[in-house]
Enzyme design. Structure first.
Site, short mmCIF file in Angstrom:
data_model
loop_
_atom_site.label_atom_id
_atom_site.label_comp_id
_atom_site.label_asym_id
_atom_site.label_seq_id
_atom_site.Cartn_x
_atom_site.Cartn_y
_atom_site.Cartn_z
N ARG A 93 70.72 73.80 -100.13
CA ARG A 93 70.25 71.76 -99.52
C ARG A 93 68.67 72.15 -99.79
O ARG A 93 67.88 71.54 -99.40
CB ARG A 93 70.53 71.60 -98.64
CG ARG A 93 72.63 71.71 -98.49
CD ARG A 93 72.59 69.98 -98.19
NE ARG A 93 73.79 69.55 -98.94
CZ ARG A 93 74.56 68.82 -98.54
NH1 ARG A 93 74.23 68.63 -97.04
NH2 ARG A 93 76.08 69.06 -98.20
N ASP B 275 72.82 54.86 -90.27
CA ASP B 275 73.12 56.14 -90.45
C ASP B 275 71.74 57.26 -89.90
O ASP B 275 70.89 56.04 -89.94
CB ASP B 275 72.72 56.00 -91.89
CG ASP B 275 74.02 57.70 -91.77
OD1 ASP B 275 75.04 58.08 -92.01
OD2 ASP B 275 72.84 59.37 -92.27
#
Ligand SMILES: C[S@@+](CC[C@H](N)C(=O)[O-])C[C@H]1O[C@@H](n2cnc3c(N)ncnc32)[C@H](O)[C@@H]1O
Length: 290
Positions: free
Chosen positions: A41, A149
């Protein structure tokens, strides 16, 4: 971690530094076996910033933090969150919502629903479709939905309401056909150009029914548009949190929720030993005790 196949070295010290920040910022715990995930990532960030090593990346973060700049930490949060989701995932929750609405409306006169880890929007839009169906026979029902979120890019995608999927997957869920439409992307993606997927978007009539926010579940009080909540979806996020974080979060949820309110959690999650304010009603479904 440097071998012939890896581009950058991620030492244990780098990993500990970075995972420490991720846990502090998001509550997400990264045990040792997540080192490869972090590498994949964050290697993208190193390439984007043209940095030669994770050591230099740490130096950049330290340098930013010294001047009160959180920019790269925000990129780390967005990169390290797992956004896997789907329309009508764990479909029984939407049936339970439909069943619970009449009693909640009768008792409170209104229903406020929070999709608290809404990822890219498939969950809140599924809630909105469920509510829109309910409203066909209850046009005056006062029901509002807020979705949030921690991941700012995911929230942007939620708001847009644009998705790519195969025609086969689209047809599997009849409500998608009612509330979404195929559209032409200005610059079609490879999957759309090659015909594997089609571009669909939420129809305008549904678009107004969800409010979107960027909220970190670690930071109460939450900047919600409603004082009291009747339904909370908190699905597939506490699985990444440690026990203390989960306990603190469900204490906050319990305070915000009206008695008899519904709480939905993810398929591999449980509130056992976390909070006595919620009573198990069925699979991954709880109610706020009176
Ligand atoms: C696997 S997705 C779940 C999406 C959806 N609820 C579902 O079940 O399909 C987990 C989401 O939790 C979000 N998340 C992780 N830590 C968070 C936090 N501290 N506050 C708010 N959201 C968080 C991630 O950004 C991600 O979008």
């Amino acid at each position: 971690m440097k071998d012939n196949e890896t581009e950058f070295e991620l030492s244990q010290e780098d990993f500990d530094f970075l995972r420490g920040h991720v846990t502090k910022l998001t509550g997400i715990q990264l045990p040792d076996h997540k080192k490869a995930l972090m590498y994949t990532r964050l290697a993208r960030r190193l390439r984007a910033l043209d940095l030669p090593s994770f050591k230099e990346y740490r130096a950049l973060i330290d340098q930013q933090l010294r001047v009160g700049n959180n920019e790269e930490l925000l990129n780390i949060v967005n990169a390290m969150t797992t956004n896997v989701t789907a329309f009508f995932r764990e479909a029984h929750h939407f049936d339970e919502l439909t069943k619970a609405l009449p009693a909640l409306l009768e008792k409170f006169g209104r229903v406020r629903i929070w999709s608290s880890a809404s990822s890219t929007g498939e969950e809140p839009w599924s809630i909105a479709m469920t509510v829109a169906e309910f409203k066909k026979n209850n046009p005056h029902a006062d029901i509002k939905i807020v979705a949030s979120d921690i991941d700012t890019q995911a929230v942007e995608k939620c708001k847009k309401g644009e998705y790519e999927m195969s025609e086969e997957d689209f047809k599997k869920i009849p409500l998608l056909k009612t509330y979404m439409e195929e559209y032409e992307q200005p610059e079609p993606s490879i999957s759309v150009r090659s015909g594997f997927k089609k571009a669909y978007r939420i129809k305008q009539e549904l678009k107004r029914s969800v409010d979107f926010k960027n909220i970190n579940l670690l930071h109460a009080p939450f900047p919600l548009p409603y004082d009291r909540l009747h339904v909370i979806f908190c699905r597939n996020v506490i699985i990444y949190f440690g026990k203390d974080t989960k306990t603190a979060l469900f204490k906050q949820f319990a305070e915000l929720m009206e008695p008899e309110g519904l709480m939905m959690i993810g398929h591999s999650e449980s509130l056992m030993g976390i909070n006595g304010d919620f009573e198990l009603l069925g699979k991954t479904l709880y109610k706020r005790k009176s």
